[in-house]
Design an enzyme around this catalytic site. Sequence first.
Site, PDB file in Angstrom:
ATOM      1  N   LYS A 176     -20.314 -11.419  -5.854  1.00 17.06           N
ATOM      2  CA  LYS A 176     -19.570 -12.240  -4.882  1.00 17.06           C
ATOM      3  C   LYS A 176     -18.240 -11.592  -4.542  1.00 17.06           C
ATOM      4  CE  LYS A 176     -16.238 -14.033  -7.829  1.00 17.06           C
ATOM      5  NZ  LYS A 176     -14.881 -13.479  -7.876  1.00 17.06           N
TER       6      LYS A 176
ATOM      7  N   PRO B  13     -20.073  -3.437 -10.761  1.00 13.68           N
ATOM      8  CA  PRO B  13     -19.011  -3.020 -11.673  1.00 13.68           C
ATOM      9  C   PRO B  13     -18.543  -4.175 -12.561  1.00 13.68           C
ATOM     10  CG  PRO B  13     -18.606  -2.139  -9.483  1.00 13.68           C
ATOM     11  CD  PRO B  13     -19.762  -3.104  -9.352  1.00 13.68           C
ATOM     12  N   VAL B  14     -18.250  -3.841 -13.820  1.00  9.66           N
ATOM     13  CA  VAL B  14     -17.881  -4.849 -14.827  1.00  9.66           C
ATOM     14  C   VAL B  14     -16.358  -5.027 -14.848  1.00  9.66           C
ATOM     15  CG1 VAL B  14     -17.946  -5.341 -17.319  1.00  9.66           C
ATOM     16  CG2 VAL B  14     -19.895  -4.227 -16.203  1.00  9.66           C
TER      17      VAL B  14
ATOM     18  N   LEU C 157     -15.973  -9.339  -9.381  1.00  8.04           N
ATOM     19  CA  LEU C 157     -17.182  -9.508  -8.560  1.00  8.04           C
ATOM     20  C   LEU C 157     -18.184 -10.474  -9.193  1.00  8.04           C
ATOM     21  CD1 LEU C 157     -17.550  -5.705  -7.710  1.00  8.04           C
ATOM     22  CD2 LEU C 157     -16.644  -7.496  -6.209  1.00  8.04           C
ATOM     23  N   ALA C 158     -17.842 -11.005 -10.363  1.00 12.39           N
ATOM     24  CA  ALA C 158     -18.630 -12.048 -11.040  1.00 12.39           C
ATOM     25  C   ALA C 158     -20.050 -11.618 -11.407  1.00 12.39           C
ATOM     26  CB  ALA C 158     -18.656 -13.338 -10.211  1.00 12.39           C
ATOM     27  N   GLY C 159     -20.220 -10.364 -11.753  1.00 13.15           N
ATOM     28  CA  GLY C 159     -21.552  -9.872 -12.144  1.00 13.15           C
ATOM     29  C   GLY C 159     -22.144 -10.638 -13.318  1.00 13.15           C
ATOM     30  N   GLY C 160     -21.357 -10.873 -14.354  1.00 15.31           N
ATOM     31  CA  GLY C 160     -21.849 -11.587 -15.537  1.00 15.31           C
ATOM     32  C   GLY C 160     -22.226 -13.022 -15.205  1.00 15.31           C
ATOM     33  N   SER C 161     -21.419 -13.661 -14.355  1.00 18.17           N
ATOM     34  CA  SER C 161     -21.707 -15.044 -13.945  1.00 18.17           C
ATOM     35  C   SER C 161     -22.993 -15.111 -13.125  1.00 18.17           C
ATOM     36  CB  SER C 161     -20.555 -15.586 -13.085  1.00 18.17           C
ATOM     37  OG  SER C 161     -19.363 -15.584 -13.830  1.00 18.17           O
TER      38      SER C 161
ATOM     39  N   ASP D  99     -17.534 -19.428 -12.289  1.00 20.27           N
ATOM     40  CA  ASP D  99     -18.149 -18.780 -11.124  1.00 20.27           C
ATOM     41  C   ASP D  99     -19.675 -18.912 -11.095  1.00 20.27           C
ATOM     42  OD1 ASP D  99     -15.821 -17.831  -9.949  1.00 20.27           O
ATOM     43  OD2 ASP D  99     -15.888 -15.895 -10.985  1.00 20.27           O
TER      44      ASP D  99
HETATM   45  O1  C5P Z   1     -14.717 -20.062 -16.446  1.00 15.20           O
HETATM   46  P1  C5P Z   1     -14.564 -18.672 -16.904  1.00 15.20           P
HETATM   47  O2  C5P Z   1     -15.190 -18.417 -18.236  1.00 15.20           O
HETATM   48  O3  C5P Z   1     -14.976 -17.660 -15.890  1.00 15.20           O
HETATM   49  O4  C5P Z   1     -13.015 -18.440 -17.072  1.00 15.20           O
HETATM   50  C1  C5P Z   1     -12.485 -17.422 -17.868  1.00 15.20           C
HETATM   51  C2  C5P Z   1     -11.025 -17.716 -18.142  1.00 15.20           C
HETATM   52  O5  C5P Z   1     -10.272 -17.548 -16.928  1.00 15.20           O
HETATM   53  C3  C5P Z   1     -10.719 -19.114 -18.581  1.00 15.20           C
HETATM   54  O6  C5P Z   1     -10.799 -19.244 -19.972  1.00 15.20           O
HETATM   55  C4  C5P Z   1      -9.300 -19.313 -18.099  1.00 15.20           C
HETATM   56  O7  C5P Z   1      -8.401 -18.669 -18.957  1.00 15.20           O
HETATM   57  C5  C5P Z   1      -9.292 -18.549 -16.810  1.00 15.20           C
HETATM   58  N1  C5P Z   1      -9.568 -19.391 -15.633  1.00 15.20           N
HETATM   59  C6  C5P Z   1      -8.613 -20.299 -15.220  1.00 15.20           C
HETATM   60  N2  C5P Z   1      -8.851 -21.074 -14.109  1.00 15.20           N
HETATM   61  C7  C5P Z   1      -9.997 -20.943 -13.413  1.00 15.20           C
HETATM   62  C8  C5P Z   1     -10.990 -20.024 -13.824  1.00 15.20           C
HETATM   63  C9  C5P Z   1     -10.725 -19.264 -14.939  1.00 15.20           C
HETATM   64  O8  C5P Z   1      -7.543 -20.411 -15.822  1.00 15.20           O
HETATM   65  N3  C5P Z   1     -10.183 -21.685 -12.325  1.00 15.20           N
END
Ligand code: C5P
Length: 292
Positions: free
Chosen positions: A8, A92-93, A97-101, A134
């Site tokens: 994305k 790319p990691v 780009l949210a590859g893992g998500s 994501d």
């Molecule tokens: O949800 P995800 O695991 O992708 O988020 C990783 C980290 O990024 C969260 O633990 C938080 O520290 C931060 N984050 C945030 N606000 C968001 C998305 C992510 O603070 N809307």
Amino acid sequence: MVLHSYAKLNLYLEVLNKRADGYHNIKTLFERIDLADKITLNPTAGGKTTIISNSRLIPKDKKNFAYQAAELLRKEYRISEGLRIHIEKNIPVGAGLAGGSSNAASVLMGLNKLWNLRLSRSKLAGFAARIGSDVPFFVHDAPFAYGHGRGEKISIVNSLKSRRLWHILVVPNLAVSTPSIYRHWDLLKDNKKARLTRPKLGVKILTSSIRKRLVLSSNSGFYNGLEIVTIKKYPELNSIKNQLRNLGLKAILMSGSGPAFFSIIASRKEAVRRFKQLKGFRSWRVFLTKTR
Ligand code: C5P
């Protein structure tokens, strides 16, 4: 079972405020692009999930989002069958780009079929939100969508459903941790000198410029409130962005917490020309990609 797991971009990302749970409320416009990992799901004997990949950069244990997706469904629906997830990594990691998500979303949707679970979209989106902010976007299977809350609340943008954008994607050789960028945002937020930017135009204006094909005009509304934070932490990114600007690219924006930058390109022909021009540079990887 073979699945394509797309990346994305965030065409708009406004950080609104920090929440009591540590996350941040955001307003974003997601775009799905055709840069993709290939995921193969194979049933195995013996009740376990294993991850294999051509990439040394992704975790193979419970830290992997695809693993978490499989285990979430396995526990909830008491699946005793084993599973091997092969991830051919092309996205790319640590680039924004949210590859893992996306991998997690693909596994949720794939296992829904493979394990015959018959889960609705909203049920899948609920599991997705438990894995990461994501992940739900990809479960909704749409080229453009708004995200709000921490990014997990999705509304599909129907007015853009037949729009396709061409991009050059430039990925500097640097992996960025999203939590560290949000922590930095917290630190900079109250510091006037930090000049955290506010969006000049809202996301609805951007949506309407994309719909009317006005995206190459200078005030079409692309915006990413995390960009300045990531650039402050990694000042070398500024010189990369300037190089891209000097080469004549327009509408250059960071995706997510970066460090990937993308540019909107008017046509496929122009995108191919730009790709050839940019691919020789050593300080980044370059991709030619479009809305998927
Ligand atoms: O949800 P995800 O695991 O992708 O988020 C990783 C980290 O990024 C969260 O633990 C938080 O520290 C931060 N984050 C945030 N606000 C968001 C998305 C992510 O603070 N809307």
